[in-house]
Design a protein around this motif. Structure first.
Motif, PDB file in Angstrom:
ATOM      1  N   TYR A  72       0.809   3.886   2.778  1.00 30.94           N
ATOM      2  CA  TYR A  72       0.440   3.713   3.418  1.00 30.94           C
ATOM      3  C   TYR A  72       2.285   2.457   4.179  1.00 30.94           C
TER       4      TYR A  72
ATOM      5  N   ARG B  50      -0.278   5.467   9.890  1.00 31.90           N
ATOM      6  CA  ARG B  50      -1.717   6.909   9.616  1.00 31.90           C
ATOM      7  C   ARG B  50      -0.623   9.117   9.790  1.00 31.90           C
TER       8      ARG B  50
ATOM      9  N   PHE C  43       2.472  -0.396   6.849  1.00 29.70           N
ATOM     10  CA  PHE C  43       1.302  -1.405   6.608  1.00 29.70           C
ATOM     11  C   PHE C  43       1.858  -2.861   6.803  1.00 29.70           C
TER      12      PHE C  43
ATOM     13  N   GLU D 231       0.696  -1.186  -0.042  1.00 31.49           N
ATOM     14  CA  GLU D 231      -0.076  -0.057   0.080  1.00 31.49           C
ATOM     15  C   GLU D 231       1.067   1.036   0.025  1.00 31.49           C
TER      16      GLU D 231
ATOM     17  N   HIS E 263      -4.742  -5.630  11.454  1.00 35.93           N
ATOM     18  CA  HIS E 263      -4.103  -4.660  10.677  1.00 35.93           C
ATOM     19  C   HIS E 263      -3.537  -4.000  11.556  1.00 35.93           C
TER      20      HIS E 263
ATOM     21  N   ILE F 247      -1.466  -0.120  11.274  1.00 33.19           N
ATOM     22  CA  ILE F 247      -1.877   1.015   9.491  1.00 33.19           C
ATOM     23  C   ILE F 247      -0.792   2.454  10.736  1.00 33.19           C
TER      24      ILE F 247
END
Lengths: 141, 141
Positions: free
Chosen positions: B30, B95, B33, B27, B91, B93
């Motif tokens: 991100y 940010r 991730f 991704e 997940h 992640i």
């Protein structure tokens, strides 16, 4: 500092201990949707001491068990974001096949505009069920 | 049974133990991730024995720490849904303020169409950083 979860419960208060609380989120499509909020202002899970985060996750999983028992969802969704309110809190969300957003997370697209609101459980019943499991968990020293 | 996470790793394999694995999700918005996937097919966190879910969350938090160190995100998002693939996986992640979906979860609306892809870290570096923390965690008996 102007933190919403320091200033307010963040939902109808169902249970609390010295270090965390459980509130019910008003969401007619997802009755049983609860938030588990750490009482102190902490940003990330990895900022909590190990015993504290273990306790917090035991609370989250206990809330999950109570929701499964009372609402019989097809799946449970757990999430901790804090992009808007960077104060550790967990969303514990019952999901049903064919619910408003299924199979996406509830922050995603609506997939079923026709999905009806689901039967709620009153707060007193939900609070009593939470107390039965949560009062037994030993708090971190 | 036709489970995607029983059949495939679910991303580039970075680390694994007998009971769980860490994969990188492709991704570009991100980088960092990761998914933490329980090796066995288990549906909900509350279906795991207490020692197993404690270990899994320690892995999730350790992955969070590594991502914070290597990618310096503004916030970490953690989520376990499994609506499409009901096999326990988390997940993790990173940010950033102003990233493609900020402040919404990445499953929500795009808020910044102009957000550029962020600098990645190569898999070997990421895997080595994960090994340093994860190899130390005692697995559940």
């Amino acid at each position: 500092m102007d933190c919403e979860l320091c200033a307010q419960p963040g939902g109808a208060l169902l249970w609390q201990s010295a270090v965390c609380r459980v509130v019910r989120v008003a969401e007619p499509h997802y009755p049983g949707f609860c938030r588990v909020v750490w009482q102190a202002h902490v940003r990330e899970m990895s900022d909590l001491p190990p015993a504290a985060r273990r306790y917090l996750m035991e609370v989250v999983v206990a809330v999950e068990s109570v929701i499964r028992e009372l609402f019989a969802p097809d799946k449970i969704n757990l999430a901790s974001f804090g992009n808007m309110v960077p104060h550790v809190h967990w969303h514990v969300i019952p999901r049903w096949i064919g619910d408003r957003h299924f199979p996406e997370p509830i922050w995603g697209q609506v997939h079923n505009e026709q999905a009806a609101a689901r039967p709620p459980v009153d707060d007193a019943t939900l609070a009593a069920a939470l107390r039965r499991v949560l009062d037994k968990l030993p708090e971190p020293a």
